[in-house]
Scaffold this active site. Structure first.
Site, PDB file in Angstrom:
ATOM      1  N   ASN A  94       0.836  -1.213   0.000  1.00 28.34           N
ATOM      2  CA  ASN A  94       0.000   0.000   0.000  1.00 28.34           C
ATOM      3  C   ASN A  94       0.860   1.247   0.000  1.00 28.34           C
ATOM      4  O   ASN A  94       0.558   2.227  -0.681  1.00 28.34           O
ATOM      5  CB  ASN A  94      -0.941  -0.003   1.209  1.00 28.34           C
ATOM      6  CG  ASN A  94      -2.184  -0.827   0.958  1.00 28.34           C
ATOM      7  OD1 ASN A  94      -3.031  -0.442   0.173  1.00 28.34           O
ATOM      8  ND2 ASN A  94      -2.258  -1.995   1.589  1.00 28.34           N
ATOM      9  N   ARG A 112       3.355   1.604  25.940  1.00 29.65           N
ATOM     10  CA  ARG A 112       2.886   1.936  24.586  1.00 29.65           C
ATOM     11  C   ARG A 112       2.933   3.436  24.320  1.00 29.65           C
ATOM     12  O   ARG A 112       3.313   3.885  23.248  1.00 29.65           O
ATOM     13  CB  ARG A 112       1.443   1.470  24.399  1.00 29.65           C
ATOM     14  CG  ARG A 112       1.326   0.034  24.022  1.00 29.65           C
ATOM     15  CD  ARG A 112      -0.104  -0.361  23.689  1.00 29.65           C
ATOM     16  NE  ARG A 112      -0.220  -1.798  23.806  1.00 29.65           N
ATOM     17  CZ  ARG A 112       0.151  -2.652  22.855  1.00 29.65           C
ATOM     18  NH1 ARG A 112       0.609  -2.223  21.707  1.00 29.65           N
ATOM     19  NH2 ARG A 112       0.050  -3.948  23.058  1.00 29.65           N
ATOM     20  N   ILE A 116      -0.571  -1.748  18.082  1.00 28.81           N
ATOM     21  CA  ILE A 116      -1.786  -1.137  18.625  1.00 28.81           C
ATOM     22  C   ILE A 116      -1.364   0.116  19.389  1.00 28.81           C
ATOM     23  O   ILE A 116      -0.452   0.068  20.222  1.00 28.81           O
ATOM     24  CB  ILE A 116      -2.527  -2.137  19.542  1.00 28.81           C
ATOM     25  CG1 ILE A 116      -3.047  -3.296  18.677  1.00 28.81           C
ATOM     26  CG2 ILE A 116      -3.654  -1.449  20.302  1.00 28.81           C
ATOM     27  CD1 ILE A 116      -3.701  -4.418  19.455  1.00 28.81           C
ATOM     28  N   ASN A 120      -6.439   4.598   8.418  1.00 29.64           N
ATOM     29  CA  ASN A 120      -5.984   3.202   8.300  1.00 29.64           C
ATOM     30  C   ASN A 120      -6.749   2.549   7.161  1.00 29.64           C
ATOM     31  O   ASN A 120      -7.867   2.953   6.831  1.00 29.64           O
ATOM     32  CB  ASN A 120      -6.272   2.464   9.611  1.00 29.64           C
ATOM     33  CG  ASN A 120      -5.803   1.021   9.578  1.00 29.64           C
ATOM     34  OD1 ASN A 120      -4.693   0.725   9.108  1.00 29.64           O
ATOM     35  ND2 ASN A 120      -6.629   0.101  10.050  1.00 29.64           N
ATOM     36  N   HIS A 135      -8.127  -1.316   6.160  1.00 31.16           N
ATOM     37  CA  HIS A 135      -8.348  -2.643   6.757  1.00 31.16           C
ATOM     38  C   HIS A 135      -8.976  -3.537   5.682  1.00 31.16           C
ATOM     39  O   HIS A 135      -9.892  -3.098   4.983  1.00 31.16           O
ATOM     40  CB  HIS A 135      -9.275  -2.504   7.971  1.00 31.16           C
ATOM     41  CG  HIS A 135      -9.534  -3.800   8.654  1.00 31.16           C
ATOM     42  ND1 HIS A 135      -8.613  -4.381   9.518  1.00 31.16           N
ATOM     43  CD2 HIS A 135     -10.580  -4.670   8.589  1.00 31.16           C
ATOM     44  CE1 HIS A 135      -9.105  -5.535   9.956  1.00 31.16           C
ATOM     45  NE2 HIS A 135     -10.295  -5.729   9.406  1.00 31.16           N
ATOM     46  N   GLN A 176      -7.663  -3.803  -4.786  1.00 28.69           N
ATOM     47  CA  GLN A 176      -8.572  -2.668  -4.554  1.00 28.69           C
ATOM     48  C   GLN A 176      -8.002  -1.704  -3.510  1.00 28.69           C
ATOM     49  O   GLN A 176      -8.223  -0.497  -3.583  1.00 28.69           O
ATOM     50  CB  GLN A 176      -9.958  -3.166  -4.128  1.00 28.69           C
ATOM     51  CG  GLN A 176     -10.608  -4.057  -5.168  1.00 28.69           C
ATOM     52  CD  GLN A 176     -10.568  -3.450  -6.556  1.00 28.69           C
ATOM     53  OE1 GLN A 176     -10.908  -2.289  -6.744  1.00 28.69           O
ATOM     54  NE2 GLN A 176     -10.128  -4.238  -7.539  1.00 28.69           N
ATOM     55  N   GLU A 177      -7.281  -2.238  -2.523  1.00 27.22           N
ATOM     56  CA  GLU A 177      -6.634  -1.355  -1.539  1.00 27.22           C
ATOM     57  C   GLU A 177      -5.732  -0.364  -2.266  1.00 27.22           C
ATOM     58  O   GLU A 177      -5.681   0.828  -1.926  1.00 27.22           O
ATOM     59  CB  GLU A 177      -5.800  -2.181  -0.547  1.00 27.22           C
ATOM     60  CG  GLU A 177      -6.633  -3.099   0.335  1.00 27.22           C
ATOM     61  CD  GLU A 177      -5.803  -3.830   1.387  1.00 27.22           C
ATOM     62  OE1 GLU A 177      -4.842  -3.242   1.915  1.00 27.22           O
ATOM     63  OE2 GLU A 177      -6.119  -5.001   1.673  1.00 27.22           O
TER      64      GLU A 177
HETATM   65  C1  GRF Z   1      -3.105  -4.840   4.040  1.00 28.93           C
HETATM   66  O1  GRF Z   1      -3.911  -5.960   3.795  1.00 28.93           O
HETATM   67  C2  GRF Z   1      -3.862  -3.818   4.824  1.00 28.93           C
HETATM   68  O2  GRF Z   1      -5.223  -3.821   4.564  1.00 28.93           O
HETATM   69  C3  GRF Z   1      -3.624  -4.267   6.246  1.00 28.93           C
HETATM   70  O3  GRF Z   1      -2.305  -4.757   6.272  1.00 28.93           O
HETATM   71  C4  GRF Z   1      -1.941  -5.183   4.964  1.00 28.93           C
HETATM   72  C5  GRF Z   1      -0.695  -4.439   4.616  1.00 28.93           C
HETATM   73  O4  GRF Z   1      -0.144  -4.875   3.407  1.00 28.93           O
HETATM   74  N1  GRF Z   1      -3.848  -3.188   7.172  1.00 28.93           N
HETATM   75  P1  GRF Z   1       1.027  -4.039   2.739  1.00 28.93           P
HETATM   76  O5  GRF Z   1       2.168  -3.984   3.768  1.00 28.93           O
HETATM   77  O6  GRF Z   1       0.500  -2.694   2.423  1.00 28.93           O
HETATM   78  O7  GRF Z   1       1.425  -4.818   1.530  1.00 28.93           O
END
Ligand code: GRF
Length: 216
Positions: free
Chosen positions: A16, A67, A94, A109, A111, A175-176
Site C-alpha cells: 500500500n 505503549r 496497537i 488506516n 483494513h 482494490q486497496e
Molecule cells: C493490508 O492488507 C492492509 O489492509 C492491512 O495490512 C496489509 C498491509 O499490506 N492493514 P502491505 O504492507 O500494504 O502490503
C-alpha cells in the site's frame, strides 16, 4: 498550492505504501510522501521507499517503558518531518489512546474487510468462515478503538466459492491499492468533512466512496 505532507507507517511488505508513493509521483497529485516510518528495521517496505527516494526512519517499539512512550517517540519523528496526515499501511502496532487523540482526524488506516465486519487479524479467514459473498477493504479514521472509527470509503469485491485466504487477500489488495491513493487525494484536496463522527466527502460524484470490482 503546497502539497499535503503525508507520513506512512509500516511494519512489513509495504505494498500500500508503494501504491501511495507511486501515486504521489504524478505531478498533479496533491500529496507528497514526507517520510515512511517503520517500527521494524527489517521491514521490506523500507527499501522500496528509499529506492524511490523517500525519506525513511525506524522507530523501534522495543525498549520503551509502555505503549504511550513509543507512540510519543513515533509522533515526534513524524512532527520533525512536518507530517500533516498519518497513513497506516500495514502498521502492526496497537496504539495507546494518546496517539489517535493527539492526531485526531489526521490519522487513517486501511483494513482488508468491509468494516464493521471482521476486525482484527486473520480477516480473510473470518470472511470465508462466515460465508459472505462480498468482502473488500475500508479506509477509516483511526480512533482509540481498534478497526473502528468513521468510515471514509470502501471497495467491495466478490468472494468466490473456491477462494482461499490468499486468493481473497490478493483480490482485496488490488482494490486497496486503488482506494488508498484516492482517499489521500481527497484529504489533500480538503474534501473530507468530519461532523459529529460522520464523514462527508464533498464535491465528488455520487457513489465515489464505494468502489466495486466484480472481476475475480
Ligand atoms: C493490508 O492488507 C492492509 O489492509 C492491512 O495490512 C496489509 C498491509 O499490506 N492493514 P502491505 O504492507 O500494504 O502490503
Amino acid at each position: 498550492m503546497a502539497k499535503l505532507k503525508v507520513g506512512i507507517l509500516i511494519s512489513g511488505r509495504g505494498s500500500n505504501m508503494a501504491a501511495l508513493i507511486g501515486a504521489s509521483q504524478a505531478a498533479d497529485y496533491p500529496a507528497e510522501i514526507a517520510c515512511v516510518v517503520s517500527n521494524k528495521a527489517d521491514a521490506p517496505g523500507l527499501k522500496i521507499a528509499s529506492d524511490a527516494g523517500v525519506a525513511t526512519a525506524v522507530v523501534s517499539h522495543r525498549g520503551h517503558a509502555d505503549r504511550e512512550t513509543f507512540d510519543r517517540a513515533l509522533s515526534a519523528e513524524l512532527e520533525r518531518r512536518g507530517v500533516e496526515l498519518v497513513v497506516l499501511a500495514g502498521f502492526m502496532r496497537i496504539f495507546s489512546p494518546w496517539f489517535p487523540v493527539h492526531w485526531a482526524n489526521r490519522v487513517i488506516n486501511i483494513h482488508p474487510s468491509l468494516l464493521p465486519s471482521f476486525k482484527g487479524l486473520n480477516v480473510q479467514r473470518q470472511a470465508l468462515d462466515a460465508g459472505v459473498r462480498l468482502s473488500g477493504c475500508t479506509v477509516h479514521l483511526v480512533i482509540p478503538d481498534l478497526d473502528a472509527g468513521p468510515i471514509i470509503a470502501q471497495a467491495a469485491v466478490p468472494v468466490l466459492a473456491d477462494d482461499t485466504d490468499d486468493t481473497l487477500s490478493a483480490r482485496i489488495l488490488r482494490q486497496e491499492h486503488r482506494l488508498y491513493p484516492l482517499v489521500v487525494r481527497w484529504f489533500a484536496e480538503g474534501r473530507i468533512a468530519i461532523d459529529d463522527g460522520r464523514i462527508e466527502v464533498r464535491d465528488v460524484p455520487p457513489g465515489a466512496t464505494l468502489l466495486f470490482s466484480p472481476e475475480p
